[in-house]
Design a protein around this motif. Sequence first.
Motif, short mmCIF file in Angstrom:
data_model
loop_
_atom_site.label_atom_id
_atom_site.label_comp_id
_atom_site.label_asym_id
_atom_site.label_seq_id
_atom_site.Cartn_x
_atom_site.Cartn_y
_atom_site.Cartn_z
N UNK A 55 0.79 -1.23 0.00
CA UNK A 55 0.00 0.00 0.00
C UNK A 55 0.82 1.27 0.00
N UNK A 56 2.12 1.14 0.20
CA UNK A 56 2.99 2.31 0.21
C UNK A 56 4.17 2.10 -0.74
N UNK A 57 4.80 3.19 -1.08
CA UNK A 57 6.04 3.10 -1.85
C UNK A 57 7.02 4.12 -1.29
N UNK A 58 8.26 3.99 -1.69
CA UNK A 58 9.32 4.86 -1.22
C UNK A 58 9.61 5.89 -2.30
N UNK A 59 9.62 7.16 -1.92
CA UNK A 59 9.82 8.25 -2.87
C UNK A 59 11.02 9.07 -2.44
N UNK A 60 11.86 9.46 -3.42
CA UNK A 60 12.99 10.33 -3.14
C UNK A 60 12.57 11.75 -3.50
N UNK A 61 12.56 12.63 -2.51
CA UNK A 61 12.12 14.02 -2.72
C UNK A 61 12.87 14.92 -1.75
N UNK A 62 13.20 16.13 -2.20
CA UNK A 62 13.88 17.12 -1.36
C UNK A 62 15.11 16.54 -0.67
N UNK A 63 15.92 15.82 -1.42
CA UNK A 63 17.17 15.23 -0.95
C UNK A 63 16.96 14.21 0.17
N UNK A 64 15.79 13.58 0.20
CA UNK A 64 15.53 12.58 1.22
C UNK A 64 14.49 11.58 0.74
N UNK A 65 14.27 10.56 1.55
CA UNK A 65 13.30 9.51 1.22
C UNK A 65 12.10 9.63 2.14
N UNK A 66 10.92 9.33 1.61
CA UNK A 66 9.71 9.32 2.42
C UNK A 66 8.77 8.24 1.92
N UNK A 106 13.80 33.05 -1.22
CA UNK A 106 13.97 31.81 -1.98
C UNK A 106 12.98 30.78 -1.46
N UNK A 107 12.89 29.68 -2.15
CA UNK A 107 11.97 28.62 -1.73
C UNK A 107 12.59 27.78 -0.62
N UNK A 108 11.76 26.96 -0.01
CA UNK A 108 12.18 26.14 1.12
C UNK A 108 12.12 24.66 0.77
N UNK A 109 12.59 23.85 1.69
CA UNK A 109 12.47 22.40 1.54
C UNK A 109 10.99 22.00 1.52
N UNK A 110 10.18 22.70 2.31
CA UNK A 110 8.73 22.41 2.31
C UNK A 110 8.13 22.64 0.92
N UNK A 145 9.11 17.70 -5.65
CA UNK A 145 10.33 17.94 -6.41
C UNK A 145 11.55 17.46 -5.63
N UNK A 146 12.51 16.86 -6.32
CA UNK A 146 13.76 16.49 -5.67
C UNK A 146 14.62 17.72 -5.48
N UNK A 147 14.60 18.61 -6.47
CA UNK A 147 15.36 19.85 -6.40
C UNK A 147 14.70 20.85 -7.34
N UNK A 148 15.21 22.07 -7.35
CA UNK A 148 14.67 23.09 -8.25
C UNK A 148 14.92 22.74 -9.72
N UNK A 149 15.88 21.86 -9.96
CA UNK A 149 16.14 21.42 -11.33
C UNK A 149 14.94 20.68 -11.91
#
Length: 173
Positions: free
Chosen positions: A51-62, A143-147, A154-158
Amino acid sequence: MHELHATLLALLFAAGKPLTLEDFAKLGHPEDTLLRSLESLAAKLSSGDTGVSLEYVARGWRLVVHPRHLAAVEQVLRPTPPKLSKAALEVLAIVAYHQPLTRAEIEALRGKSAEGVLDGLVERELVRVVGEKDAVGKPKLYGTTERFLITFGLQSLDDLPAMEEGPTLLLRS
């Protein structure tokens, strides 16, 4: 490796936010072991059977709801995305694409005042003061935040869409 998977899964579940490799390093395992274990855990969760998956976002995993189960979650919980006015989205897009910049620069690009809107974005922790411009009066630079990265997946602004696609594509998330 099975015990490390369980530990990583417990940490991800308890954190409720993306965890970085530095966070996981506190467990005392080598970085390459942690990366292999996270990749292996992501592969195991990718089927959607849990029911869940692992996502890489904002230089981290959730942990996130697996796409296969989104409809059921929406049916029961009816999650609502953060409500942002058109003005807030305009200012947020300007900051995201042109950061760092001052309030005056934001207003010049937008063509109208951004004072209240910018304050609201700072309060919501989507935008923050990142410094001061070396100019008369030392105006704040925003500038923008990690939130911001987390909210828009997004993983990064790129990962922002190219400018010619338009900043309103931020609405897709």
